[in-house]
Design a protein around this motif. Sequence first.
Motif, PDB file in Angstrom:
ATOM      1  N   ILE A   1       0.873  -1.174  -0.122  1.00  0.00           N
ATOM      2  CA  ILE A   1      -0.120  -0.032  -0.071  1.00  0.00           C
ATOM      3  C   ILE A   1       0.892   1.145   0.027  1.00  0.00           C
ATOM      4  CG2 ILE A   1      -1.744   1.335   1.413  1.00  0.00           C
ATOM      5  CD1 ILE A   1      -3.039  -0.958   0.357  1.00  0.00           C
ATOM      6  N   ARG A   2       1.869   1.310   0.980  1.00  0.00           N
ATOM      7  CA  ARG A   2       2.781   2.370   0.857  1.00  0.00           C
ATOM      8  C   ARG A   2       3.422   2.678  -0.590  1.00  0.00           C
ATOM      9  NH1 ARG A   2       7.185   1.233   5.011  1.00  0.00           N
ATOM     10  NH2 ARG A   2       5.883  -0.446   5.411  1.00  0.00           N
TER      11      ARG A   2
ATOM     12  N   LEU B   1      -9.093  -0.361   1.102  1.00  0.00           N
ATOM     13  CA  LEU B   1      -8.477  -1.482   1.725  1.00  0.00           C
ATOM     14  C   LEU B   1      -7.180  -0.807   2.691  1.00  0.00           C
ATOM     15  CD1 LEU B   1      -8.722  -4.420   2.017  1.00  0.00           C
ATOM     16  CD2 LEU B   1      -7.137  -4.465  -0.046  1.00  0.00           C
ATOM     17  N   GLY B   2      -6.512   0.010   2.001  1.00  0.00           N
ATOM     18  CA  GLY B   2      -5.290   0.527   2.560  1.00  0.00           C
ATOM     19  C   GLY B   2      -5.424   1.297   3.853  1.00  0.00           C
ATOM     20  N   ALA B   3      -6.488   2.203   3.637  1.00  0.00           N
ATOM     21  CA  ALA B   3      -6.988   2.666   4.920  1.00  0.00           C
ATOM     22  C   ALA B   3      -7.397   1.914   5.987  1.00  0.00           C
ATOM     23  CB  ALA B   3      -8.212   3.757   4.520  1.00  0.00           C
ATOM     24  N   TYR B   4      -8.138   1.011   5.483  1.00  0.00           N
ATOM     25  CA  TYR B   4      -8.695  -0.185   6.628  1.00  0.00           C
ATOM     26  C   TYR B   4      -7.533  -0.722   7.479  1.00  0.00           C
ATOM     27  CZ  TYR B   4     -13.913  -0.571   5.727  1.00  0.00           C
ATOM     28  OH  TYR B   4     -14.976  -0.341   5.700  1.00  0.00           O
ATOM     29  N   THR B   5      -6.604  -1.243   6.527  1.00  0.00           N
ATOM     30  CA  THR B   5      -5.478  -2.001   7.229  1.00  0.00           C
ATOM     31  C   THR B   5      -4.531  -1.095   8.075  1.00  0.00           C
ATOM     32  OG1 THR B   5      -4.217  -1.822   5.144  1.00  0.00           O
ATOM     33  CG2 THR B   5      -5.398  -3.910   5.369  1.00  0.00           C
ATOM     34  N   THR B   6      -4.404   0.005   7.540  1.00  0.00           N
ATOM     35  CA  THR B   6      -3.616   1.099   8.230  1.00  0.00           C
ATOM     36  C   THR B   6      -4.448   1.283   9.741  1.00  0.00           C
ATOM     37  OG1 THR B   6      -3.014   2.283   6.212  1.00  0.00           O
ATOM     38  CG2 THR B   6      -2.731   3.650   8.484  1.00  0.00           C
ATOM     39  N   ALA B   7      -5.566   1.405   9.836  1.00  0.00           N
ATOM     40  CA  ALA B   7      -6.451   1.520  10.915  1.00  0.00           C
ATOM     41  C   ALA B   7      -6.324   0.348  11.480  1.00  0.00           C
ATOM     42  CB  ALA B   7      -7.949   1.847  10.643  1.00  0.00           C
ATOM     43  N   LEU B   8      -6.476  -0.623  11.207  1.00  0.00           N
ATOM     44  CA  LEU B   8      -6.252  -1.953  11.714  1.00  0.00           C
ATOM     45  C   LEU B   8      -4.844  -2.128  12.812  1.00  0.00           C
ATOM     46  CD1 LEU B   8      -7.575  -4.981  12.200  1.00  0.00           C
ATOM     47  CD2 LEU B   8      -5.629  -5.609  10.790  1.00  0.00           C
ATOM     48  N   SER B   9      -3.880  -1.819  11.939  1.00  0.00           N
ATOM     49  CA  SER B   9      -2.349  -1.838  12.315  1.00  0.00           C
ATOM     50  C   SER B   9      -2.342  -0.599  13.614  1.00  0.00           C
ATOM     51  CB  SER B   9      -1.331  -1.387  11.618  1.00  0.00           C
ATOM     52  OG  SER B   9      -1.646  -2.057  10.340  1.00  0.00           O
TER      53      SER B   9
END
Lengths: 285, 281
Positions: free
Chosen positions: A119-120, B243-251
């Motif tokens: 993603i990054r 999806l990226g936003a979700y996974t970042t939030a999860l982390s």
Amino acid sequence: MDRSRPWITYLQATPLSLVFLVFFVVPIAMVVVVSFFDYQAYDILIPDFTFVNYEDVFTANVTYQTYWITLKFCLTVWAITLALGFTIAYFLAFHVRTVTMQIVLFLLCTIPFWTSIVIRMIAWIPLLGRNGLINNALVGTGIVHEPLEWLLFSEFAVIVGYVHLYTLFMIVPIFNSMMRIDRRLLEAAVDGGATGWQTVRHVIIPLSKPGIAIGSIFVIAMVMGDFVTVNVLGGGQIASIGKMIATELSYLQFPPAAASAMVLMGLVIVLIALLMRFADVRKEL
Amino acid sequence: MHHGARPRSFYVLASVFAIFVVFLYGPMLTVILLAFQGPDGGLTFPMNGVSLHWFADIFQPQSIGDIWGSFSRSIWLGLMVMVLTVVIAFAAGLAFRRRFKGSGVLFYIVIASLIMPSIVVSLGIGSMFEFLGIPRTWWSSGLGAHLTWTLPFGLLIMFAVFNRFDPAYEEAARDLGASGWQTIRYVVLPIVAPSLVGVALFGFTLSYDEISRTSQSVGPLNTLPLELQAMQTNVTTPVIYALGAYTTALSLIVIGICLSLVAMVRRRRRKHGSDAGMGMV
């Protein structure tokens, strides 16, 4: 401590030894063996002892181009991350006055690392693309008339991606070394009449060498073997050694991939052996 | 140097730091912003309206990629790797406090695994399974590949912990008649517990984000990073940003939980202070 029986020590070390025997030592030996194997379209591992795979590696022009470009990435990224990492570590270690503030600023640097690597990297596309933010800004302000084409899917983009991913790996060990420097040495330098720059040059840099070496080992090892960043940000045109191996593997050509992997491994070992002379990893913890 | 006005170099360095932070966060913020694209919005700016459309779209059946399958595999794999990393690294950390036959070799093998290009390790594990005719799966070869990546970090953290560990505590426990196991369970383990949380956190995130070592060892079913990499070339909608936003939030949630755990343990310790002479709880 001396009273407990030695077999307990061996028992404690057994799981670690087993994991690395099965999933590291044997597989690496396997790469060595497979690099001499033969292969066909539907039979990907044919036991043999042939040097054909190595001949293919060393006679192909593309090999030298690929190695050249990978080494170029490696050196560029190493120089940038070292300069940036050292500067930031220096700022955090010597200019930030409280431990709390150091921790806060450190966390600030690590938070982006909790986003998935892929993603990054994808995230650079809307920034660097032809219609990306940066091109829009450059055209909008009249600095350039046409959108710059070399921002994305280029060597530039790959280097930006690497610096983004790996600078932290330089900051942490250098910061760690700097925090161990006795502050009285700095006062002594100042009292002896050294300018700020002289103190950095003759006191801080020599004492930070182990951290610099460890950070460099990390960055070089990761850039040399990378194929994901090159894939996402390099577009189809740029190939690194890692990507070359990954491409061969995607066609299930294990033996030629193994031969390339052996050459890559040799190169990384040489580079790292050079750096290891500056640092004893175990002492640095 | 801790008093008085800031030198001019401070402001120069502080600006470098600030620029670096912007550089670090820029892409991430862009992704999160673009995740709020309107239903007709594309992968790049300008924003075509603002909506939560793409956040909901993830839960619809997707034409490309197996997001949820790969996501749950990544989570389970991460958890397994996390537990194994903590247990194995802790045990090995205890062992490495003494010299034993082969300790030097074992240490160098672990370090070699850390700096070996991941694609080489991945290729080795893949060809070993292929050669032996064992099918590759994410929970066997994939798990092993992840451990070769997380364990070196875990072990180095344990070294750092035990280098600072005062053996007087253990001697005291033994003098009071504790068995070896009791010493570890009631003395060593509680003292190093916060660091073990750190090892766990490292183990999970390194595994959750691993892609190079996974690539040849995972078998037919992908983990999330590999699935994302595959999708990246085909997906043409901002769903990937959502999806990226979700996974970042999860982390961030996982990190938050871990940090507050450590803080809680610390606070409890400070409040209770030394429990010397209070007997065993």
